[in-house]
Motif scaffolding. Structure first.
Motif, short mmCIF file in Angstrom:
data_model
loop_
_atom_site.label_atom_id
_atom_site.label_comp_id
_atom_site.label_asym_id
_atom_site.label_seq_id
_atom_site.Cartn_x
_atom_site.Cartn_y
_atom_site.Cartn_z
N GLU A 144 10.46 -0.44 6.60
CA GLU A 144 9.32 -0.26 5.72
C GLU A 144 9.71 0.38 4.40
O GLU A 144 9.18 0.02 3.35
CB GLU A 144 8.25 0.58 6.43
N PHE A 145 10.62 1.33 4.42
CA PHE A 145 10.99 2.00 3.17
C PHE A 145 11.68 1.01 2.23
O PHE A 145 11.48 1.06 1.01
CB PHE A 145 11.89 3.20 3.45
N GLU A 146 12.51 0.11 2.79
CA GLU A 146 13.16 -0.89 1.94
C GLU A 146 12.13 -1.82 1.31
O GLU A 146 12.25 -2.20 0.14
CB GLU A 146 14.17 -1.68 2.77
N VAL A 147 11.12 -2.20 2.08
CA VAL A 147 10.04 -3.03 1.53
C VAL A 147 9.32 -2.28 0.42
O VAL A 147 9.00 -2.84 -0.64
CB VAL A 147 9.07 -3.45 2.64
N LEU A 148 9.07 -1.00 0.64
CA LEU A 148 8.37 -0.18 -0.35
C LEU A 148 9.16 -0.09 -1.65
O LEU A 148 8.63 -0.29 -2.74
CB LEU A 148 8.14 1.21 0.24
N VAL A 149 10.47 0.17 -1.56
CA VAL A 149 11.31 0.29 -2.76
C VAL A 149 11.45 -1.05 -3.45
O VAL A 149 11.43 -1.13 -4.69
CB VAL A 149 12.68 0.88 -2.37
N ALA A 150 11.58 -2.13 -2.68
CA ALA A 150 11.69 -3.47 -3.30
C ALA A 150 10.42 -3.80 -4.08
O ALA A 150 10.49 -4.37 -5.18
CB ALA A 150 11.94 -4.51 -2.21
N THR A 151 9.26 -3.44 -3.54
CA THR A 151 8.01 -3.67 -4.26
C THR A 151 7.94 -2.83 -5.52
O THR A 151 7.47 -3.29 -6.58
CB THR A 151 6.81 -3.35 -3.34
#
Length: 471
Positions: A330-337
């Motif tokens: 989830e954190f990777e998705v958050l940073v990518a967004t």
């Protein structure tokens, strides 16, 4: 060398076979040589040595010197010369070649046997001793490398300690005596040398007792803590942070003195900006600032409470995903967004405390630019209470779930379970697509599916339109 006192009486009755057995048992290898140093007979009493030397039958009838390495030939010549003169020979290391590159080390001594010039060369296997010597050399080299690494680390620490703009002091945990202070600390405390003095002397008399109590608490509790105090030199207000550590069986404290922005003698921010910073520090919602790689640079008190931490130092330098969301997803998705869209609003996830307590949270985040460095700011709100509605006032079940509950008692349980699984699977896929803004690659990773498997399920449930499967 001490010889038998009554050799003729005690050994005179022994025949050649008995003497040969005695020599073979007393030495690992025994060579019988003529007056010219040619091997006439031999015995090996060490099976391991015999296995390493291999076929030595060719030694018989050949000069002893031909069976050794080139660097050992002068030693063989010295052993034969000493024995022929009837002198006591000292033990010498001789290397026999084995294989294309190897050798076996044997410690030899020689003794004259009779008037005809026959000589016995008695050898002891030195492989174990050589192995121990090699291990000792390797250990010494390893220690030297480790000492060099420690010296380099200490040199880097000295440079950083001296050049750091932050005031840092190392004190004895028992008497609060200053062991080491960097130049920034001495400048902050009036320019005087702090070594050998009590750290409490640098604070105003009314605050010294509070600082002493805080340092005692850090010593006994074994965890970092901080407090506020004013310096005796100039009355500047500082934040005093202390962390315990041990060195050479001694208990020490690392103390940081950080001037407060609103203290006298420091550059103060505009009133509105300073008020905004104070609000962020004391806000009921968690506020976190991270570097580009997600490691925490600063966090307010609300985040420390949610993460069940005692001091900000325990969070600084740690990755935010250690507490926020599922690790690696989830954190990777958050940073990518954040990188692609510039902001994230109301991202629903969980925050796991240090002691295992989890809470439901909503995350809003924006990129922060300071000079050429890019970081991120996160606002994290605990929404756990509002996610638990009362059963009577809860939202209605989705239509497919209502239809399934009406089928209970009408269709077999096996078919009902299969239908229920399909409904849950569809809801999970829809939720993943919504969380990732229809990014199917990220949704597949979040669901633990391959991208192709996700496309198959999208076609099955009629989700995603006609372009399903197109990258």
């Amino acid at each position: 060398m001490k010889l038998f006192k009554t050799a003729r009486k005690s050994l005179g009755g022994l025949d050649a076979k008995a003497i040969g057995s005695l020599l073979a048992a007393a030495a690992d290898i025994t060579l019988i040589l003529d007056e010219n140093g040619v091997v006439r007979d031999m015995a090996i009493g060490n099976d391991a040595l015999a296995e390493d030397l291999g076929d030595v039958s060719g030694w018989v009838g050949q000069p002893w010197i031909d069976s050794v390495m080139l660097d050992s030939r002068p030693k063989v010549e010295a052993l034969l010369q000493d024995a022929s003169l009837g002198e006591a020979t000292r033990w010498r290391h001789v290397n026999h070649p084995i294989g294309p590159q190897g050798s076996v080390s044997v410690l030899y001594s020689t003794v004259m046997l009779d008037a005809e010039g026959r000589i016995a060369a008695i050898g002891r296997d030195q492989r174990l001793v050589s192995s121990l010597h090699q291990r000792l050399i390797d250990t010494q080299h390893s220690m030297e490398r480790e000492y060099a690494r420690l010296r380099h680390a200490e040199a880097r620490y000295r440079v950083l300690f001296s050049l750091s703009a932050e005031a840092v002091v190392v004190i004895d945990a028992n008497g609060h005596e200053v062991i080491e202070a960097n130049p920034a600390a001495e400048r902050l405390c009036g320019g005087k040398s702090l070594g050998g003095h009590s750290l409490l002397e640098v604070f105003e008399r009314g605050d010294a007792g509070d600082v002493g109590s805080m340092l005692a608490e850090v010593r006994f509790a074994g965890r970092p803590s901080q407090g506020e105090a004013r310096l005796a030199a100039g009355g500047a207000a500082v934040t005093v942070s202390a962390s315990p550590f041990r060195q050479d069986k001694a208990s020490l404290l690392l103390v940081r003195l950080v001037p407060r922005q609103d203290g006298p003698g420091t550059a103060s921010l505009p009133a509105a900006r300073a008020g905004l910073l104070r609000f962020a520090e004391s806000a009921p919602d968690a506020m976190v600032v991270t570097a580009q790689d997600g490691r925490i640079l600063s966090a307010n008190t609300a985040f420390l409470d949610l993460a069940q931490l005692d001091a900000e130092e325990q969070a600084v330098g740690e990755p935010l995903e250690r507490w926020l969301g599922r690790p690696g997803l989830e954190f990777e998705v958050l940073v990518a967004t954040l990188r692609t869209r510039g902001a994230v609003r109301l991202f629903a996830t969980t925050l796991q405390g240090e002691h295992g307590t989890g809470v439901e949270v909503e995350v809003s985040a924006v990129p922060l630019a300071e000079g050429s460095a890019l970081g991120y700011g996160f606002a994290i709100r605990d929404i756990g209470p509002r996610l638990t509605p009362k059963p009577a006032e809860g939202p209605p079940l989705p239509r497919p779930v209502e239809q399934l509950t009406e089928l209970v008692g009408r269709v077999p349980l096996k078919e009902l379970v299969r239908e229920t699984t399909d409904v849950i699977e569809r809801l999970a896929i829809e939720a993943a697509l919504q969380l990732t803004d229809d990014n199917r690659a990220a949704a597949a990773e979040m669901l633990g599916l391959s991208r192709q498997s996700l496309y198959v399920k999208l076609r099955r449930y009629g989700l995603g339109g006609d372009g399903v499967g197109e990258d």
